[in-house]
Motif scaffolding. Structure first.
Motif, PDB file in Angstrom:
ATOM      1  N   MET A   1       0.845  -1.172   0.000  1.00 15.02           N
ATOM      2  CA  MET A   1       0.000   0.000   0.000  1.00 15.02           C
ATOM      3  C   MET A   1       0.894   1.239   0.000  1.00 15.02           C
ATOM      4  SD  MET A   1      -3.138   0.869   2.628  1.00 15.02           S
ATOM      5  CE  MET A   1      -4.045  -0.612   2.278  1.00 15.02           C
ATOM      6  N   LYS A   2       0.565   2.190  -0.844  1.00  9.17           N
ATOM      7  CA  LYS A   2       1.365   3.403  -0.978  1.00  9.17           C
ATOM      8  C   LYS A   2       0.863   4.500  -0.039  1.00  9.17           C
ATOM      9  CE  LYS A   2       2.439   2.489  -5.783  1.00  9.17           C
ATOM     10  NZ  LYS A   2       2.389   2.965  -7.139  1.00  9.17           N
ATOM     11  N   PHE A   3       1.667   5.566   0.050  1.00  9.86           N
ATOM     12  CA  PHE A   3       1.345   6.690   0.914  1.00  9.86           C
ATOM     13  C   PHE A   3      -0.077   7.200   0.665  1.00  9.86           C
ATOM     14  CE2 PHE A   3       1.024  11.306   1.391  1.00  9.86           C
ATOM     15  CZ  PHE A   3       1.239  11.428   2.750  1.00  9.86           C
ATOM     16  N   ALA A   4      -0.454   7.381  -0.594  1.00  5.15           N
ATOM     17  CA  ALA A   4      -1.774   7.931  -0.921  1.00  5.15           C
ATOM     18  C   ALA A   4      -2.886   7.078  -0.319  1.00  5.15           C
ATOM     19  CB  ALA A   4      -1.939   8.030  -2.436  1.00  5.15           C
ATOM     20  N   GLU A   5      -2.772   5.778  -0.482  1.00  3.27           N
ATOM     21  CA  GLU A   5      -3.795   4.876   0.044  1.00  3.27           C
ATOM     22  C   GLU A   5      -3.810   4.870   1.570  1.00  3.27           C
ATOM     23  OE1 GLU A   5      -3.783   1.291  -3.158  1.00  3.27           O
ATOM     24  OE2 GLU A   5      -1.858   1.766  -2.192  1.00  3.27           O
ATOM     25  N   ARG A   6      -2.620   4.891   2.153  1.00  5.66           N
ATOM     26  CA  ARG A   6      -2.525   4.884   3.618  1.00  5.66           C
ATOM     27  C   ARG A   6      -3.149   6.151   4.208  1.00  5.66           C
ATOM     28  NH1 ARG A   6       1.798   1.026   5.323  1.00  5.66           N
ATOM     29  NH2 ARG A   6       0.759  -0.806   4.498  1.00  5.66           N
ATOM     30  N   LEU A   7      -2.845   7.287   3.617  1.00  7.91           N
ATOM     31  CA  LEU A   7      -3.376   8.548   4.134  1.00  7.91           C
ATOM     32  C   LEU A   7      -4.900   8.542   4.095  1.00  7.91           C
ATOM     33  CD1 LEU A   7      -2.829  11.379   5.249  1.00  7.91           C
ATOM     34  CD2 LEU A   7      -2.758  12.188   2.876  1.00  7.91           C
ATOM     35  N   LYS A   8      -5.458   8.121   2.987  1.00 11.65           N
ATOM     36  CA  LYS A   8      -6.920   8.083   2.851  1.00 11.65           C
ATOM     37  C   LYS A   8      -7.525   7.101   3.853  1.00 11.65           C
ATOM     38  CE  LYS A   8     -10.689   7.603  -0.399  1.00 11.65           C
ATOM     39  NZ  LYS A   8     -11.095   7.464  -1.791  1.00 11.65           N
ATOM     40  N   LEU A   9      -6.921   5.937   3.996  1.00 15.58           N
ATOM     41  CA  LEU A   9      -7.404   4.940   4.941  1.00 15.58           C
ATOM     42  C   LEU A   9      -7.399   5.487   6.374  1.00 15.58           C
ATOM     43  CD1 LEU A   9      -8.079   1.865   5.575  1.00 15.58           C
ATOM     44  CD2 LEU A   9      -5.634   1.643   5.988  1.00 15.58           C
ATOM     45  N   LEU A  10      -6.300   6.098   6.758  1.00 15.13           N
ATOM     46  CA  LEU A  10      -6.186   6.645   8.110  1.00 15.13           C
ATOM     47  C   LEU A  10      -7.199   7.753   8.343  1.00 15.13           C
ATOM     48  CD1 LEU A  10      -2.301   6.693   8.352  1.00 15.13           C
ATOM     49  CD2 LEU A  10      -3.846   5.250   9.708  1.00 15.13           C
ATOM     50  N   ARG A  11      -7.371   8.616   7.355  1.00 19.49           N
ATOM     51  CA  ARG A  11      -8.346   9.712   7.485  1.00 19.49           C
ATOM     52  C   ARG A  11      -9.751   9.150   7.645  1.00 19.49           C
ATOM     53  NH1 ARG A  11     -11.784  11.776   4.087  1.00 19.49           N
ATOM     54  NH2 ARG A  11     -10.807  10.955   2.201  1.00 19.49           N
ATOM     55  N   GLU A  12     -10.098   8.180   6.820  1.00 22.70           N
ATOM     56  CA  GLU A  12     -11.438   7.595   6.877  1.00 22.70           C
ATOM     57  C   GLU A  12     -11.666   6.828   8.184  1.00 22.70           C
ATOM     58  OE1 GLU A  12     -11.618   5.403   3.206  1.00 22.70           O
ATOM     59  OE2 GLU A  12     -12.330   7.161   2.091  1.00 22.70           O
ATOM     60  N   GLU A  13     -10.624   6.197   8.710  1.00 19.68           N
ATOM     61  CA  GLU A  13     -10.765   5.494   9.990  1.00 19.68           C
ATOM     62  C   GLU A  13     -11.148   6.455  11.110  1.00 19.68           C
ATOM     63  OE1 GLU A  13      -7.148   3.370  10.765  1.00 19.68           O
ATOM     64  OE2 GLU A  13      -7.659   1.782   9.355  1.00 19.68           O
ATOM     65  N   LYS A  14     -10.697   7.684  11.014  1.00 17.39           N
ATOM     66  CA  LYS A  14     -11.029   8.695  12.028  1.00 17.39           C
ATOM     67  C   LYS A  14     -12.292   9.469  11.665  1.00 17.39           C
ATOM     68  CE  LYS A  14      -6.682   9.596  14.289  1.00 17.39           C
ATOM     69  NZ  LYS A  14      -6.969   9.668  15.710  1.00 17.39           N
ATOM     70  N   ASN A  15     -12.954   9.029  10.601  1.00 19.57           N
ATOM     71  CA  ASN A  15     -14.185   9.684  10.141  1.00 19.57           C
ATOM     72  C   ASN A  15     -13.985  11.173   9.900  1.00 19.57           C
ATOM     73  OD1 ASN A  15     -15.872   7.347  10.170  1.00 19.57           O
ATOM     74  ND2 ASN A  15     -15.906   7.484  12.397  1.00 19.57           N
ATOM     75  N   LEU A  16     -12.879  11.505   9.271  1.00 14.40           N
ATOM     76  CA  LEU A  16     -12.579  12.895   8.946  1.00 14.40           C
ATOM     77  C   LEU A  16     -12.819  13.140   7.456  1.00 14.40           C
ATOM     78  CD1 LEU A  16      -9.168  13.313  10.809  1.00 14.40           C
ATOM     79  CD2 LEU A  16     -11.373  14.259  11.501  1.00 14.40           C
ATOM     80  N   ARG A  17     -13.286  14.315   7.151  1.00 14.63           N
ATOM     81  CA  ARG A  17     -13.360  14.737   5.753  1.00 14.63           C
ATOM     82  C   ARG A  17     -11.998  15.318   5.377  1.00 14.63           C
ATOM     83  NH1 ARG A  17     -17.666  19.150   6.089  1.00 14.63           N
ATOM     84  NH2 ARG A  17     -16.396  19.504   7.913  1.00 14.63           N
ATOM     85  N   GLN A  18     -11.742  15.468   4.107  1.00 22.41           N
ATOM     86  CA  GLN A  18     -10.465  16.048   3.664  1.00 22.41           C
ATOM     87  C   GLN A  18     -10.281  17.440   4.260  1.00 22.41           C
ATOM     88  OE1 GLN A  18     -10.431  15.837  -0.633  1.00 22.41           O
ATOM     89  NE2 GLN A  18      -9.581  13.763  -0.605  1.00 22.41           N
ATOM     90  N   ILE A  19     -11.332  18.217   4.308  1.00 22.91           N
ATOM     91  CA  ILE A  19     -11.236  19.577   4.842  1.00 22.91           C
ATOM     92  C   ILE A  19     -10.879  19.557   6.333  1.00 22.91           C
ATOM     93  CG2 ILE A  19     -13.714  19.830   5.325  1.00 22.91           C
ATOM     94  CD1 ILE A  19     -11.401  22.597   4.010  1.00 22.91           C
ATOM     95  N   ASP A  20     -11.401  18.551   7.059  1.00 25.44           N
ATOM     96  CA  ASP A  20     -11.082  18.429   8.492  1.00 25.44           C
ATOM     97  C   ASP A  20      -9.593  18.154   8.679  1.00 25.44           C
ATOM     98  OD1 ASP A  20     -13.844  18.667   9.069  1.00 25.44           O
ATOM     99  OD2 ASP A  20     -14.115  16.497   8.872  1.00 25.44           O
ATOM    100  N   LEU A  21      -9.078  17.206   7.911  1.00 27.99           N
ATOM    101  CA  LEU A  21      -7.657  16.870   8.013  1.00 27.99           C
ATOM    102  C   LEU A  21      -6.797  18.050   7.586  1.00 27.99           C
ATOM    103  CD1 LEU A  21      -5.467  14.823   8.674  1.00 27.99           C
ATOM    104  CD2 LEU A  21      -5.671  13.957   6.327  1.00 27.99           C
TER     105      LEU A  21
END
Length: 126
Positions: A1-21
């Motif tokens: 898994m690459k950085f892009a996928e990891r970042l999205k996965l981690l953000r979604e696990e915390k139920n954050l929107r892109q704007i929140d992060l």
């Protein structure tokens, strides 16, 4: 898994929107989007550290070098071992990192079996 996928996965696990992060990291929502889509990569070492710290993962995990999210969360204690009459002293963090390194490339079913074996051994030596 690459950085892009990891970042999205981690953000979604915390139920954050892109704007929140983006607000948390003090960057634009577009930057988060670009990172998650693999269009861009953070060129700031401090930003990578902030991302890793916020999600409580190692930078190695973020970059896809390892599947272990965070190598160490416990207090460091010294471990003493004897092998062939030679005394070894190693801090607990180093010992755990060595163990994680050895199992990191194994499939999760094998890691689960190793964990079960360790639990069994622990009950025998108590």
């Amino acid at each position: 898994m690459k950085f892009a996928e990891r970042l999205k996965l981690l953000r979604e696990e915390k139920n954050l929107r892109q704007i929140d992060l983006a607000k948390i990291l003090n960057i634009s929502r577009q930057s988060v989007s670009n990172y998650e889509n693999g269009v861009r990569f953070p060129n700031d070492e401090l930003l990578l550290r902030r991302i890793a710290e916020f999600f409580d993962v190692s930078i190695d995990y973020l970059l896809g070098v390892t599947n272990i999210r965070n190598y160490y969360h416990r207090n460091i204690e010294n471990i003493e071992a004897k092998e062939n009459g030679i005394d070894y002293k190693i801090d607990k963090k180093t010992a755990l990192n060595n163990l994680f390194y050895e199992v990191d490339d194994l499939p999760s079913d094998k890691i689960e079996k190793i964990t079960a074996i360790i639990k069994t051994i622990k009950t025998l030596i108590k």
